[in-house]
Design a protein around this motif. Structure first.
Motif, PDB file in Angstrom:
ATOM      1  N   ALA A  43       0.859  -1.199   0.000  1.00 46.64           N
ATOM      2  CA  ALA A  43       0.000   0.000   0.000  1.00 46.64           C
ATOM      3  C   ALA A  43       0.888   1.239   0.000  1.00 46.64           C
ATOM      4  O   ALA A  43       0.645   2.214  -0.720  1.00 46.64           O
TER       5      ALA A  43
ATOM      6  N   GLN B  13      -3.015  15.621  -7.618  1.00 45.24           N
ATOM      7  CA  GLN B  13      -3.838  14.434  -7.342  1.00 45.24           C
ATOM      8  C   GLN B  13      -5.249  14.582  -7.928  1.00 45.24           C
ATOM      9  O   GLN B  13      -5.856  13.611  -8.345  1.00 45.24           O
TER      10      GLN B  13
ATOM     11  N   ARG C 216     -17.258  -0.543  -2.122  1.00 45.38           N
ATOM     12  CA  ARG C 216     -17.728  -1.415  -1.039  1.00 45.38           C
ATOM     13  C   ARG C 216     -18.554  -2.560  -1.617  1.00 45.38           C
ATOM     14  O   ARG C 216     -19.126  -2.441  -2.688  1.00 45.38           O
TER      15      ARG C 216
HETATM   16  C1  HEM Z   1      -0.886   7.964  -2.619  1.00 43.74           C
HETATM   17  C2  HEM Z   1      -1.042   7.084  -1.720  1.00 43.74           C
HETATM   18  C3  HEM Z   1      -2.330   6.415  -1.313  1.00 43.74           C
HETATM   19  C4  HEM Z   1      -3.582   6.500  -1.852  1.00 43.74           C
HETATM   20  C5  HEM Z   1      -4.051   7.327  -3.064  1.00 43.74           C
HETATM   21  C6  HEM Z   1      -4.437   5.657  -1.057  1.00 43.74           C
HETATM   22  C7  HEM Z   1      -5.788   5.491  -1.274  1.00 43.74           C
HETATM   23  C8  HEM Z   1      -6.613   4.718  -0.492  1.00 43.74           C
HETATM   24  C9  HEM Z   1      -8.034   4.566  -0.712  1.00 43.74           C
HETATM   25  C10 HEM Z   1      -8.836   5.216  -1.835  1.00 43.74           C
HETATM   26  C11 HEM Z   1      -8.498   3.733   0.243  1.00 43.74           C
HETATM   27  C12 HEM Z   1      -9.952   3.259   0.417  1.00 43.74           C
HETATM   28  C13 HEM Z   1     -10.724   4.297   1.200  1.00 43.74           C
HETATM   29  C14 HEM Z   1     -12.230   4.202   1.092  1.00 43.74           C
HETATM   30  O1  HEM Z   1     -12.701   3.431   0.293  1.00 43.74           O
HETATM   31  O2  HEM Z   1     -12.962   4.940   1.818  1.00 43.74           O
HETATM   32  C15 HEM Z   1      -7.374   3.347   1.077  1.00 43.74           C
HETATM   33  C16 HEM Z   1      -7.438   2.501   2.146  1.00 43.74           C
HETATM   34  C17 HEM Z   1      -6.361   2.108   2.880  1.00 43.74           C
HETATM   35  N1  HEM Z   1      -5.071   2.570   2.767  1.00 43.74           N
HETATM   36 FE1  HEM Z   1      -4.387   3.899   1.439  1.00 43.74          FE
HETATM   37  N2  HEM Z   1      -3.685   5.062  -0.071  1.00 43.74           N
HETATM   38  C18 HEM Z   1      -2.397   5.507  -0.183  1.00 43.74           C
HETATM   39  C19 HEM Z   1      -1.317   5.184   0.611  1.00 43.74           C
HETATM   40  C20 HEM Z   1      -1.386   4.390   1.736  1.00 43.74           C
HETATM   41  C21 HEM Z   1      -0.293   4.144   2.644  1.00 43.74           C
HETATM   42  C22 HEM Z   1       1.075   4.801   2.550  1.00 43.74           C
HETATM   43  C23 HEM Z   1      -0.761   3.268   3.575  1.00 43.74           C
HETATM   44  C24 HEM Z   1      -0.053   2.677   4.760  1.00 43.74           C
HETATM   45  C25 HEM Z   1       0.982   3.177   5.337  1.00 43.74           C
HETATM   46  C26 HEM Z   1      -2.150   2.977   3.257  1.00 43.74           C
HETATM   47  C27 HEM Z   1      -2.962   2.127   3.967  1.00 43.74           C
HETATM   48  C28 HEM Z   1      -4.310   1.945   3.715  1.00 43.74           C
HETATM   49  C29 HEM Z   1      -5.135   1.019   4.476  1.00 43.74           C
HETATM   50  C30 HEM Z   1      -4.683   0.126   5.622  1.00 43.74           C
HETATM   51  C31 HEM Z   1      -6.436   1.128   3.956  1.00 43.74           C
HETATM   52  C32 HEM Z   1      -7.685   0.359   4.405  1.00 43.74           C
HETATM   53  C33 HEM Z   1      -8.493   1.210   5.370  1.00 43.74           C
HETATM   54  C34 HEM Z   1      -9.676   0.494   5.980  1.00 43.74           C
HETATM   55  O3  HEM Z   1      -9.942  -0.656   5.622  1.00 43.74           O
HETATM   56  O4  HEM Z   1     -10.348   1.091   6.835  1.00 43.74           O
HETATM   57  N3  HEM Z   1      -2.491   3.677   2.138  1.00 43.74           N
HETATM   58  N4  HEM Z   1      -6.238   3.973   0.613  1.00 43.74           N
END
Ligand code: HEM
Length: 511
Positions: free
Chosen positions: A304, A365, A377
């Motif tokens: 991620a 972005q 979802r």
């Molecule tokens: C440019 C970088 C990133 C983008 C564009 C991004 C985008 C997203 C998006 C769109 C979601 C789903 C949110 C939703 O549907 O409401 C998500 C979930 C998540 N992201 Fe990121 N992410 C990025 C970087 C990261 C990084 C660096 C981490 C960890 C260090 C991370 C960890 C997670 C996790 C664990 C989830 C799941 C959250 C949940 O299930 O509640 N992401 N991310």
């Protein structure tokens, strides 16, 4: 003669038995196949089918065009998009607020990921290895976010090491493939925070998290190309899926000496603060020594972190190089903020003062979101929305983030790249509105990080990480596009809008 007849009868019986046996085995195989989820198609809701569009066409923008055209055509209404990865109900944003706080038993991001990433084969979610996702989430949402401030020095040191070691002296203009250089830098910085200095520069660890990042996305694509009934066996020969298993095994070996030592340090109250420690602390007693769950968490969080952060930073740098008039003012802002620091690195509180940089990152972005759809979802129980619309159990929905980000009704001049757009919207306001990490569904808001309780919890960390990386590059290097070249064309795929990752740029140390 009788002998011949006997031989014929025996041969015939053997052959029949073999055929019957084969048929029984085949029927048993099909009956034993795990049932793959197929999203129901909603009656009376327009359906746009691009599942047969050839790979090349989709990558040249078929998905992007289908979304833009149909979101406009069905503005304010629901419609369905059928792709090779399944059918998704595309929702107008007016439904987000009533859906985002529904509990997991009604709508689930984890269940959507399970289907969309074929995790039965790719093992890309904690549940696919029988591990509760709450532990990983707790580590990212709480431990990582809480510790950013105390890790800024390490983030800076690792950034400095990453670029010095990959670019060398760099006194003259040098061609580099931006995506490759950034991948290694982001992997080193993330690794420092996730695994600590004793592991993050270890070539096996570094290679392992980088390889996994790429193989994970390729494995989803590769396994999706097989019909559902072939996947249970195809997983054993699809190279990318085998690669995932190899990376997991390798990470287990790497952690074999680290985890017992970390348990000892934890018991003595001397453990360093990083993902390895947080995860051991978070899991129940019987899993504390379980190398598989720790290896899996390291790789999944790294994926991620590395993939998305690298892609986003590459987009931002391409945008800066295509509009060099922004570089001077942003560089001046960074120097000014840094001049008030006691040390030579930016602290967490200084980050909020980088308002021009923040605005530029958010505009980049907006125009180049990594995901065309967000807020995806799976519906776990029938839901009736406020206007009587029913989302049946089993369907998946998403919100067209890219369309919203480029919608003239929301932005006025969406096609124009205005690096100061969010700076102007913020005005003198010192709050979080219109900042890079903010998510929202109103006018001039973005949902590139999703929205509600599941909105990306990693964004607080990556906001700091990207700002440190960009500040370091801008203060220490000059960069430009190759002579005569304009911003490299994006690569649009089923997953979103990626930058032309391996395109070269020119870089040299500032004089
Ligand atoms: C440019 C970088 C990133 C983008 C564009 C991004 C985008 C997203 C998006 C769109 C979601 C789903 C949110 C939703 O549907 O409401 C998500 C979930 C998540 N992201 Fe990121 N992410 C990025 C970087 C990261 C990084 C660096 C981490 C960890 C260090 C991370 C960890 C997670 C996790 C664990 C989830 C799941 C959250 C949940 O299930 O509640 N992401 N991310």
């Amino acid at each position: 003669m009788l002998d011949d007849l006997n031989t014929y009868a025996v041969q015939h019986q053997t052959l029949s038995a073999l055929v019957v046996g084969a048929v029984v085995l085949m029927v048993a195989y099909f009956l034993a196949l795990p049932r793959e989820h197929v999203s129901p198609i909603l009656a009376n809701v327009p359906l746009v089918d691009i599942s047969e569009v050839k790979k090349g066409q989709v990558e040249l923008g078929g998905l992007q065009d289908a979304l833009s055209m149909n979101c406009e055509k069905y503005r304010g209404q629901l419609w369905q998009l059928k792709t090779r990865h399944g059918t998704v109900v595309v929702l107008p944003e007016r439904f987000i607020s009533e859906l985002c706080y529904l509990p997991e038993e009604f709508v689930s991001l984890e269940a959507k990921n399970t289907d969309r990433f074929f995790t039965r084969y790719t093992r890309l979610t904690p549940t696919s290895i029988g591990h509760d996702p709450a532990h990983l989430l707790h580590c990212v949402k709480h431990d990582l976010t809480r510790n950013i401030g105390s890790m800024m020095k390490e983030i800076f040191e690792e950034t400095e090491y990453a670029f010095n070691s990959s670019l060398g002296e760099c006194n003259d203009w040098k061609e580099i493939a931006l995506g490759n250089v950034l991948t290694r830098a982001v992997a080193l910085v993330s690794g420092r925070v996730f695994a600590g200095p004793e592991l993050n520069r270890n070539p096996d660890y570094l290679q392992s998290i980088i390889d996994f990042t790429f193989v994970a996305f390729k494995a989803i694509e590769a396994i999706s190309r097989y019909p559902a009934w072939q996947r249970p066996v195809a997983q054993y020969w699809v190279e990318e899926v085998r690669g995932i298993k190899r990376s997991l095994n390798q990470m287990e070996k790497i952690l074999a000496s680290i985890v017992p030592e970390r348990l000892r340090l934890i018991s003595e109250g001397k453990a360093p603060s990083n993902l390895t420690t947080w995860h051991i602390n978070s899991v129940p007693a019987e899993k504390k020594k379980d190398l598989t769950v720790h290896a899996h968490t390291q790789l999944v969080v790294s994926t991620a972190a590395i993939h998305n952060t690298t892609m986003l930073t590459t987009h931002i740098i391409f945008d800066l190089l295509a509009r060099p008039e922004y570089i001077g003012p942003i560089r001046d802002e960074i120097s000014e903020v840094l001049s008030h620091e006691n040390d030579n690195y930016l602290t967490k509180s200084s980050m909020t003062k980088l308002r021009k940089l923040d605005s530029f990152m958010k505009e980049s972005q907006r125009i180049h979101p990594l995901g065309l759809l967000t807020f995806e979802r799976k519906v776990m129980k029938d839901i009736t929305l406020h206007d009587g619309t029913v989302l049946p159990k089993g369907c998946c929905f998403a919100v067209p983030a890219y369309f919203m980000a480029m919608d003239p009704e929301r932005w006025g001049n969406p096609q124009e790249f205005d690096g100061n757009r969010f700076l102007k919207l913020r005005g003198d306001n010192s709050g979080g509105k219109y900042t890079f990490i903010e998510t929202g569904i109103g006018q001039n808001d973005l949902i590139a990080f999703g929205h509600g309780p599941h909105a990306c919890p990693g964004r607080f960390f990556l906001n700091n990480e990207i700002k440190v990386i960009l500040s370091y590059l801008l203060l220490n290097y000059e960069m430009k596009l190759l002579d005569g070249e304009s911003r490299p064309e994006n690569l649009v795929s089923a997953d979103g809008i990626g930058p032309a990752y391996s395109k070269k740029i020119l870089i040299r140390r500032r004089r």
